[in-house]
Design a protein around this motif. Structure first.
Motif, short mmCIF file in Angstrom:
data_model
loop_
_atom_site.label_atom_id
_atom_site.label_comp_id
_atom_site.label_asym_id
_atom_site.label_seq_id
_atom_site.Cartn_x
_atom_site.Cartn_y
_atom_site.Cartn_z
N ILE A 1 -11.72 -8.03 -16.53
CA ILE A 1 -11.18 -9.05 -15.64
C ILE A 1 -11.01 -10.37 -16.39
N GLY A 2 -12.01 -10.71 -17.20
CA GLY A 2 -11.97 -11.96 -17.97
C GLY A 2 -10.77 -12.00 -18.90
N LYS A 3 -10.47 -10.85 -19.51
CA LYS A 3 -9.30 -10.78 -20.40
C LYS A 3 -8.02 -11.02 -19.61
N TRP A 4 -7.96 -10.39 -18.44
CA TRP A 4 -6.79 -10.57 -17.59
C TRP A 4 -6.64 -12.04 -17.19
N VAL A 5 -7.75 -12.67 -16.82
CA VAL A 5 -7.72 -14.07 -16.39
C VAL A 5 -7.18 -14.96 -17.52
N ARG B 1 -9.00 -16.52 -29.40
CA ARG B 1 -8.10 -17.06 -30.44
C ARG B 1 -6.78 -16.30 -30.48
N GLN B 2 -6.87 -14.97 -30.36
CA GLN B 2 -5.64 -14.16 -30.41
C GLN B 2 -4.74 -14.41 -29.20
N SER B 3 -5.36 -14.43 -28.00
CA SER B 3 -4.56 -14.69 -26.79
C SER B 3 -3.87 -16.04 -26.88
N LEU B 4 -4.62 -17.00 -27.38
CA LEU B 4 -4.08 -18.35 -27.50
C LEU B 4 -2.88 -18.35 -28.46
N ALA B 5 -3.07 -17.74 -29.61
CA ALA B 5 -1.99 -17.70 -30.61
C ALA B 5 -0.77 -16.99 -30.04
N ALA B 6 -1.00 -15.86 -29.34
CA ALA B 6 0.11 -15.09 -28.79
C ALA B 6 0.87 -15.89 -27.73
N GLY C 1 1.24 -19.17 -27.60
CA GLY C 1 1.91 -20.35 -28.14
C GLY C 1 1.41 -21.65 -27.53
N VAL C 2 0.41 -21.56 -26.65
CA VAL C 2 -0.14 -22.76 -26.02
C VAL C 2 -1.07 -23.46 -27.04
N PRO C 3 -0.90 -24.77 -27.23
CA PRO C 3 -1.79 -25.47 -28.16
C PRO C 3 -3.25 -25.40 -27.68
N ALA C 4 -4.17 -25.19 -28.61
CA ALA C 4 -5.58 -25.02 -28.26
C ALA C 4 -6.10 -26.15 -27.38
N GLU C 5 -5.62 -27.36 -27.64
CA GLU C 5 -6.10 -28.54 -26.90
C GLU C 5 -5.80 -28.47 -25.41
N ARG C 6 -4.85 -27.60 -25.02
CA ARG C 6 -4.51 -27.51 -23.60
C ARG C 6 -5.34 -26.48 -22.87
N LEU C 7 -6.22 -25.80 -23.59
CA LEU C 7 -7.10 -24.80 -22.94
C LEU C 7 -8.52 -25.31 -22.92
N GLU C 8 -9.14 -25.21 -21.74
CA GLU C 8 -10.55 -25.57 -21.60
C GLU C 8 -11.29 -24.37 -21.04
N LEU C 9 -12.45 -24.06 -21.61
CA LEU C 9 -13.29 -22.99 -21.07
C LEU C 9 -14.44 -23.63 -20.32
N GLU C 10 -14.68 -23.17 -19.08
CA GLU C 10 -15.81 -23.68 -18.29
C GLU C 10 -16.96 -22.69 -18.37
N ILE C 11 -18.08 -23.18 -18.83
CA ILE C 11 -19.26 -22.31 -18.88
C ILE C 11 -20.38 -22.95 -18.06
N HIS D 1 -5.45 -14.10 -20.20
CA HIS D 1 -4.07 -13.78 -20.51
C HIS D 1 -3.12 -14.41 -19.49
N THR D 2 -3.46 -14.25 -18.20
CA THR D 2 -2.60 -14.75 -17.13
C THR D 2 -2.55 -16.28 -17.14
N ALA D 3 -3.69 -16.90 -17.31
CA ALA D 3 -3.74 -18.37 -17.31
C ALA D 3 -2.91 -18.92 -18.47
N LEU D 4 -3.00 -18.26 -19.63
CA LEU D 4 -2.25 -18.74 -20.79
C LEU D 4 -0.75 -18.50 -20.63
N LYS D 5 -0.41 -17.39 -19.97
CA LYS D 5 0.99 -17.11 -19.69
C LYS D 5 1.55 -18.21 -18.78
#
Ligand code: C2E
Ligand code: MG
Ligand code: MG
Ligand code: MG
Length: 288
Positions: free
Chosen positions: A90-94, A130-135, A137-147, A96-100
Motif C-alpha cells: 500500500i505504501g508503495k502505491w501511495v 529514491r527510484q520512485s522520485l527519479a522516475a 521527475g519531481v524534484p526531491a525538495e517537493r516531497l515530504e515524508l511524515e513520520i 507512486h500515486t502521490a508522485l504521479k
C-alpha cells in the motif's frame, strides 16, 4: 458461583476475540482485492502558508472505497495492513500515486506523504523512494515524508540512518503528531527534521486549556531555534487560525482551511474569508 461466572466471562471474552479476529481477517482479505482492483484513492488536504497566504502544499491521505461498506478511513485499515505486512504494498502505491499527481495536477505545490514505521523495516525502502522520485521527475525538495515518533522508538539507530540518507537526497522529513505518544525532545536534537507538525489535540484544546496554548507557544519557539518549520494541524475555525498565526506557526492545516478531497474536488486556494482575515489577495475556492 465464582467458577461458573469465571467460565461465562471466559466464553464472552473468547467470542469477543473471535469477532475482532474475524473482522481483521476480513479486512485483510478485502484489502488484497482493494489493491488489485483499484479501490484505494488518495485525498489531498491543503496546507496554508502563512507567509504568502496561499496554499503551499498538500498532505496525501488514503481512502478505501469498499464496494459494500462504502468509504473506509485509514484509521480502520492501516493498523490491519501494518499488522499483515500489506502496508508495504500500500505504501508503495501511495508514494507512486502521490508522485504521479505531484508531477501532474499538483505541479504547483509540495506534497506530503505519511509513512508507516513498518515501511522502514523493509530494507529496500530508501532505495525505492529514491527510484520512485527519479522516475516521477519531481524534484526531491517537493516531497515530504511524515513520520511519527513510534518509528524512532522502534529502532532508533536504523531509523535515523535511513532518514538521514533520504534527507541527503533533498527530501523533507516531518515529525507528525508532535506532542502525543512517547515524545522525546531528544529526537529533535538527534535528527534534523525539516518540519514539526503540532498534534491537533493541542490546537483543539487551546480555547479552554491555557496549558495547551503555552505548549503551542513553546513548540513554536523550540522549532524556530532548531531551524524547523512549524505546522499546526486541526485548525477548525478563524480564531484558531489567527491565534496560530500570531504564535508564529509557518503553515496551517485543518478543516477550516480545507478538508481532504479527491483530486477532482481539491481545494485550490485560500477562501475569501481567510484571505480577508490575512489581508492577502484572494482567488475564490473552486473545483478543477
Ligand atoms: P495524520 O497523518 O495525522 O493526518 C491527519 C488526520 O487528521 C487526517 O485523518 C485528517 O483528515 C484529519 N484532519 C485534518 N484536519 C482536521 C481538522 O481540522 N479536524 C479534525 N478533527 N481532523 C482533521 P485521516 O485522513 O482519517 O487519517 C488518519 C491517519 O491515518 C493519518 O493521521 C495517518 O496517520 C494515517 N494515514 C492516512 N493516510 C495514510 C497513508 O497513505 N499511509 C499511512 N501509512 N498512513 C496514513
Ligand atoms: Mg500526517
Ligand atoms: Mg498528524
Ligand atoms: Mg495522526
Amino acid at each position: 458461583e465464582a467458577k461458573s461466572r469465571g467460565r461465562a466471562t471466559y466464553c464472552l471474552f473468547q467470542d469477543g476475540m473471535g469477532d475482532a479476529m474475524r473482522k481483521r481477517r476480513q479486512i485483510e482479505e478485502d484489502l488484497h482485492v482493494a489493491i488489485a482492483d483499484g479501490e484505494l484513492e488518495l485525498y489531498y488536504q491543503p496546507r496554508l502558508d502563512l507567509e504568502t497566504g496561499h496554499i503551499s502544499s498538500y498532505e496525501a491521505l488514503i481512502r478505501w472505497h469498499h464496494p459494500q461498506k462504502g468509504l473506509i478511513s485509514p484509521g480502520d485499515f492501516i493498523p490491519v495492513a501494518e499488522n499483515s505486512g500489506q502496508i508495504i504494498q500500500i505504501g508503495k502505491w501511495v508514494l507512486h500515486t502521490a508522485l504521479k499527481d505531484a508531477a501532474g495536477p499538483l505541479a504547483h505545490a509540495r506534497i506530503s506523504v505519511n509513512v508507516s514505521p513498518v515501511q522502514f523495516r523493509d530494507t529496500e525502502f530508501a532505495e525505492e523512494v529514491r527510484q520512485s522520485l527519479a522516475a516521477s521527475g519531481v524534484p526531491a525538495e517537493r516531497l515530504e515524508l511524515e513520520i511519527t515518533e513510534n518509528l524512532l522508538i522502534e529502532d532508533d539507530e536504523r531509523a535515523l540512518s535511513i532518514l538521514s540518507s533520504l534527507k541527503a537526497t533533498g527530501i523533507k522529513i516531518a515529525l507528525d503528531d508532535f506532542g502525543v505518544g512517547y515524545s522525546s525532545l531528544g529526537y529533535l536534537s538527534r535528527f534534523p527534521f525539516d518540519t514539526i507538525k503540532i498534534d491537533r489535540s493541542f490546537i483543539q484544546q487551546r480555547g479552554y486549556n491555557a496549558n495547551s496554548q503555552a505548549i503551542i507557544d513553546t513548540v513554536v519557539r523550540l522549532g524556530k531555534a532548531l531551524n524547523m518549520s512549524i505546522v499546526a494541524e486541526g485548525v477548525e475555525d478563524l480564531d484558531s487560525l489567527l491565534f496560530l498565526r500570531d504564535s508564529g506557526c509557518d503553515e496551517l492545516q485543518g478543516f477550516f482551511i480545507g478538508r481532504p478531497e479527491p483530486l477532482s474536488r481539491m481545494v485550490l486556494d485560500t477562501s475569501p474569508e481567510i484571505a480577508a482575515a490575512l489581508a492577502v489577495p484572494s482567488t475564490p475556492v473552486t473545483s478543477r
